[in-house]
Every structure is written in structure tokens, then in C-alpha cells.
Enzyme design. Sequence first.
Site, PDB file in Angstrom:
ATOM      1  N   HIS A  65       0.854  -1.184   0.000  1.00 40.89           N
ATOM      2  CA  HIS A  65       0.000   0.000   0.000  1.00 40.89           C
ATOM      3  C   HIS A  65       0.893   1.239   0.000  1.00 40.89           C
ATOM      4  CE1 HIS A  65      -4.061  -1.664   1.602  1.00 40.89           C
ATOM      5  NE2 HIS A  65      -3.398  -2.621   0.977  1.00 40.89           N
ATOM      6  N   GLU A  67       0.843   3.942   1.731  1.00 43.39           N
ATOM      7  CA  GLU A  67       1.239   4.403   3.063  1.00 43.39           C
ATOM      8  C   GLU A  67       2.392   3.580   3.627  1.00 43.39           C
ATOM      9  OE1 GLU A  67      -3.391   4.629   3.098  1.00 43.39           O
ATOM     10  OE2 GLU A  67      -1.826   3.464   2.095  1.00 43.39           O
ATOM     11  N   CYS A  95      -6.842   2.317   5.013  1.00 45.28           N
ATOM     12  CA  CYS A  95      -7.516   1.102   5.476  1.00 45.28           C
ATOM     13  C   CYS A  95      -7.081   0.840   6.927  1.00 45.28           C
ATOM     14  CB  CYS A  95      -7.129  -0.074   4.585  1.00 45.28           C
ATOM     15  SG  CYS A  95      -5.398  -0.605   4.788  1.00 45.28           S
ATOM     16  N   CYS A  98      -3.189   0.224   7.270  1.00 39.11           N
ATOM     17  CA  CYS A  98      -2.376   1.433   7.134  1.00 39.11           C
ATOM     18  C   CYS A  98      -2.618   2.405   8.285  1.00 39.11           C
ATOM     19  CB  CYS A  98      -2.630   2.097   5.785  1.00 39.11           C
ATOM     20  SG  CYS A  98      -2.047   1.066   4.413  1.00 39.11           S
TER      21      CYS A  98
END
Length: 168
Positions: A65, A67, A95, A98
Site C-alpha cells: 500500500h 502508506e 484502510c 495502514c
Amino acid sequence: MALLDELEKNKAKRKDEKYMKLALKEAKKARDINEVPIGCVIVRDDKVIGKGYNKRNTDKNVLSHAELIAIKQACKKTGDWRLEDCTMYITLEPCQMCAGAMVQARLQRAVIGSMNPKAGCGGSVLNILQMAEFNHQVDVERGVLEEECSSILTEFFSDLREQKKQMP
């Protein structure tokens, strides 16, 4: 006094928009490789120390991801897992994974472009970033360049649906 406060707010808003535009550039990198266009930058002392874009499909890894990629880069650059005096600019609300990493990294602040009412954990479905039960809370600013952050996602998924219609 009110004029000075207003000038400071405008200066802070311009700064947030400047870095969100950099996060949008990262999101466009994801889009260009047919990934969900999510981008992120981490800033300390007015310098970008970490950046990332979504690469889950490319890497075949759920951890890829934007992040997490940016956090890893920022930690390497600072030589510490704590990012206490840093701000993360992210084009889409994080999410649960993260958001948890952001709390664990002790980020000072998160600036979110677009909210995610189906899976967001920065205030939509949950607000992991600011749960009083944790030993750290992240200050959150929402809606910075919201239209731009939202439209890149909308266009991506619209194009994806169109491509699926074209397939035999």
C-alpha cells in the site's frame, strides 16, 4: 489578531495543498501501471522524506500500500521507526492496516484527500487514527484537494468497468 490567524490558516492550507499535489503525482504513477491510484508522501521539516504509491497487484503483495511504502522509506531515511514530527499526505483515507501502521509510527498528523465510506479507517467506517484507547492519536485533516483525489479514483474505476465490458 483575527487577520493574523486568517493569514496563518491560508498559509497552512497552501502548504497542505502543495504536498497533496505531490501525493497525487504518486497516485498517477499507480494509475499508469494499472494499479488503484492511491499516492502518499511523508513530510518532515518541510521536506519529503518518504513517498509511495499503490503496488499491490504489481508486487503481488497485500502489504504494498502507498502508506506502508512511504513509511518504510521515511523510517529508513530518518533511521528511526518513530515519525513523531511528520505529516502524511494521502489521497485516499487509509484502510485498517495502514491506519494502524500510522498510529504505530507515531505520525503527528495525517492529511487525507478523499474519504472511503466503504473501508476507510480514518473517520468513515472506523477512526483508528484517533482512538483514545491507543497510546497515540494522529491529528487528522480531511478533504484537502478532495475533488482531485476523488476524481482520479472515479475515472480509474470507470475506465476499468469499460475495459471489462469490452472483453469477450
